[in-house]
Design an enzyme around this catalytic site. Sequence first.
Site, short mmCIF file in Angstrom:
data_model
loop_
_atom_site.label_atom_id
_atom_site.label_comp_id
_atom_site.label_asym_id
_atom_site.label_seq_id
_atom_site.Cartn_x
_atom_site.Cartn_y
_atom_site.Cartn_z
N ASN A 1 -20.75 17.66 -22.31
CA ASN A 1 -21.27 17.88 -20.96
C ASN A 1 -21.37 19.36 -20.61
O ASN A 1 -22.16 19.72 -19.73
CB ASN A 1 -20.46 17.12 -19.93
CG ASN A 1 -20.86 15.65 -19.90
OD1 ASN A 1 -21.98 15.31 -20.27
ND2 ASN A 1 -19.96 14.79 -19.49
N HIS B 1 -13.25 10.34 -24.10
CA HIS B 1 -14.52 10.33 -23.38
C HIS B 1 -15.64 9.69 -24.20
O HIS B 1 -16.05 10.24 -25.22
CB HIS B 1 -14.89 11.78 -22.99
CG HIS B 1 -16.15 11.87 -22.20
ND1 HIS B 1 -17.07 12.86 -22.36
CD2 HIS B 1 -16.64 11.05 -21.23
CE1 HIS B 1 -18.07 12.66 -21.52
NE2 HIS B 1 -17.82 11.57 -20.84
N GLU C 1 -15.24 11.90 -27.43
CA GLU C 1 -14.52 13.18 -27.37
C GLU C 1 -13.04 12.90 -27.10
O GLU C 1 -12.71 12.18 -26.14
CB GLU C 1 -15.06 14.06 -26.24
CG GLU C 1 -16.42 14.66 -26.53
CD GLU C 1 -16.97 15.47 -25.36
OE1 GLU C 1 -17.47 16.57 -25.60
OE2 GLU C 1 -16.90 15.00 -24.20
N SER D 1 -15.83 12.67 -17.27
CA SER D 1 -16.83 13.44 -18.03
C SER D 1 -16.59 14.93 -17.97
O SER D 1 -17.12 15.66 -18.78
CB SER D 1 -18.24 13.15 -17.56
OG SER D 1 -18.31 12.43 -16.39
N1 CAA Z 1 -25.14 -3.58 -28.02
C1 CAA Z 1 -25.18 -3.15 -29.30
N2 CAA Z 1 -26.22 -2.46 -29.81
C2 CAA Z 1 -27.26 -2.23 -29.00
C3 CAA Z 1 -27.28 -2.66 -27.65
C4 CAA Z 1 -26.16 -3.37 -27.18
N3 CAA Z 1 -26.07 -3.79 -25.93
N4 CAA Z 1 -28.46 -2.26 -27.11
C5 CAA Z 1 -29.12 -1.59 -28.05
N5 CAA Z 1 -28.41 -1.57 -29.20
C6 CAA Z 1 -28.77 -0.91 -30.46
C7 CAA Z 1 -30.08 -1.40 -31.02
O1 CAA Z 1 -29.90 -2.52 -31.83
C8 CAA Z 1 -30.56 -0.20 -31.82
O2 CAA Z 1 -29.84 -0.13 -33.03
P1 CAA Z 1 -30.59 0.34 -34.39
O3 CAA Z 1 -30.98 1.77 -34.14
O4 CAA Z 1 -29.52 0.18 -35.43
O5 CAA Z 1 -31.72 -0.58 -34.53
C9 CAA Z 1 -30.08 0.97 -30.95
O6 CAA Z 1 -28.99 0.47 -30.17
C10 CAA Z 1 -31.17 1.51 -30.02
O7 CAA Z 1 -31.71 0.41 -29.35
P2 CAA Z 1 -33.25 0.36 -28.95
O8 CAA Z 1 -34.05 1.17 -29.92
O9 CAA Z 1 -33.66 -1.03 -28.67
O10 CAA Z 1 -33.28 1.16 -27.64
P3 CAA Z 1 -32.73 0.70 -26.24
O11 CAA Z 1 -33.87 0.91 -25.32
O12 CAA Z 1 -32.04 -0.58 -26.21
O13 CAA Z 1 -31.58 1.78 -25.97
C11 CAA Z 1 -30.74 4.00 -25.95
C12 CAA Z 1 -31.92 3.08 -25.96
C13 CAA Z 1 -29.68 3.58 -26.91
C14 CAA Z 1 -30.15 4.07 -24.53
C15 CAA Z 1 -31.41 5.32 -26.39
O14 CAA Z 1 -32.52 5.58 -25.60
C16 CAA Z 1 -30.49 6.49 -26.34
O15 CAA Z 1 -29.70 6.70 -27.21
N6 CAA Z 1 -30.66 7.34 -25.26
C17 CAA Z 1 -29.87 8.51 -25.05
C18 CAA Z 1 -28.51 8.13 -24.55
C19 CAA Z 1 -27.65 9.33 -24.33
O16 CAA Z 1 -28.01 10.46 -24.50
N7 CAA Z 1 -26.42 9.03 -23.89
C20 CAA Z 1 -25.47 10.03 -23.56
C21 CAA Z 1 -25.43 10.16 -22.09
S1 CAA Z 1 -24.30 11.40 -21.62
C22 CAA Z 1 -22.91 10.59 -21.31
O17 CAA Z 1 -22.77 9.41 -21.34
C23 CAA Z 1 -21.75 11.44 -21.07
C24 CAA Z 1 -21.42 11.78 -19.70
O18 CAA Z 1 -20.24 11.97 -19.46
C25 CAA Z 1 -22.42 12.05 -18.65
#
Ligand code: CAA
Length: 284
Positions: free
Chosen positions: A192, A141, A153, A120
């Site tokens: 990040n 990434h 990324e 990251s």
């Molecule tokens: N497989 C495929 N699709 C899925 C899935 C899975 N396992 N789980 C959920 N989905 C899909 C759902 O079908 C839904 O799609 P639509 O919008 O087309 O309907 C979508 O994903 C969202 O699902 P939900 O509304 O049911 O929400 P959830 O509670 O399951 O998931 C979340 C929520 C996707 C995590 C959402 O809250 C989110 O996007 N949060 C922010 C995540 C974020 O910011 N990530 C970046 C982190 S930083 C990082 O990773 C980088 C680093 O280096 C630190």
Amino acid sequence: MSIQRTAVIGSGLMGAGIAEVLAKSGLDVIVREINDEASAAGRARIEKSLARAVEKGKLDAQARDEAMGRLRFTTDIGELADRQLVIEAASENEAIKKSIFAELDTVVTDPDAIIASNTSSMPIIRFAQSTSRPERVLGVHFFNPAPVQPLVEIVSSVLTADSVRDSVTEFVAEVLGKNPIQAQDRPGFIVNALLIPYLCSAIRMLEAGFATKEDIDAGMVGGCAHPMGPIKLADMVGLDTCLYAAESIYRETGDPAAKPPVLLSRMVDGGLLGVKSGRGFYEY
Ligand code: CAA
């Protein structure tokens, strides 16, 4: 080069998600873990996510079974000899990652193979320099949860060949169906560099007693339309990953906003890592 034979090093939060993305894209995937227990945990993580994809109507049962059928778990890095693309997603420890790159360099036989890191925030050039083929090393990434988040990324070091950057960019867009963006090999890359200071600021706000974690999260969800607030997001990213990323960005830039809050360090020391350990700022 048409990439078919892939591998992922590590099947933690990110490694499992990346392996799932590769398998769902029709690729042959080997997942390398350090022991059978870790392999079993990685497999369970992928099965759970695929089940959720089926439940959400994103995948049918046949596609789920085919994806699982394309995944093979091993503890023997020697099995990666014929891979065309290897994505390292081990824990955020520079020494461990460097030794994995050095090992991959001796094991992967195809001179056209590409060796990538999902780090990251760590310098890609240091991993590249652990190999005899730094021009074929870059950062790829993904974001958590990798099966859901569309962004990837592509991080070129000062030695990455343009042809490698271009073919991985095309692969990510055309084969994986993700949205690639180009980042330089700078601390935190693009996302990040912005996200980690934000998460640290939210934790500092909590630490100072400025607001409750629920209100900090509600503020960013309701006020800025973020899908989740920063405290919950830190738990989802993993507090250890947040800490290592903050340390790495702070060490190189001196940016006070990226300075790891003491509370974050203490929680990691206490094994409170967020969703993955069952407890972080919230309980899971
Ligand atoms: N497989 C495929 N699709 C899925 C899935 C899975 N396992 N789980 C959920 N989905 C899909 C759902 O079908 C839904 O799609 P639509 O919008 O087309 O309907 C979508 O994903 C969202 O699902 P939900 O509304 O049911 O929400 P959830 O509670 O399951 O998931 C979340 C929520 C996707 C995590 C959402 O809250 C989110 O996007 N949060 C922010 C995540 C974020 O910011 N990530 C970046 C982190 S930083 C990082 O990773 C980088 C680093 O280096 C630190």
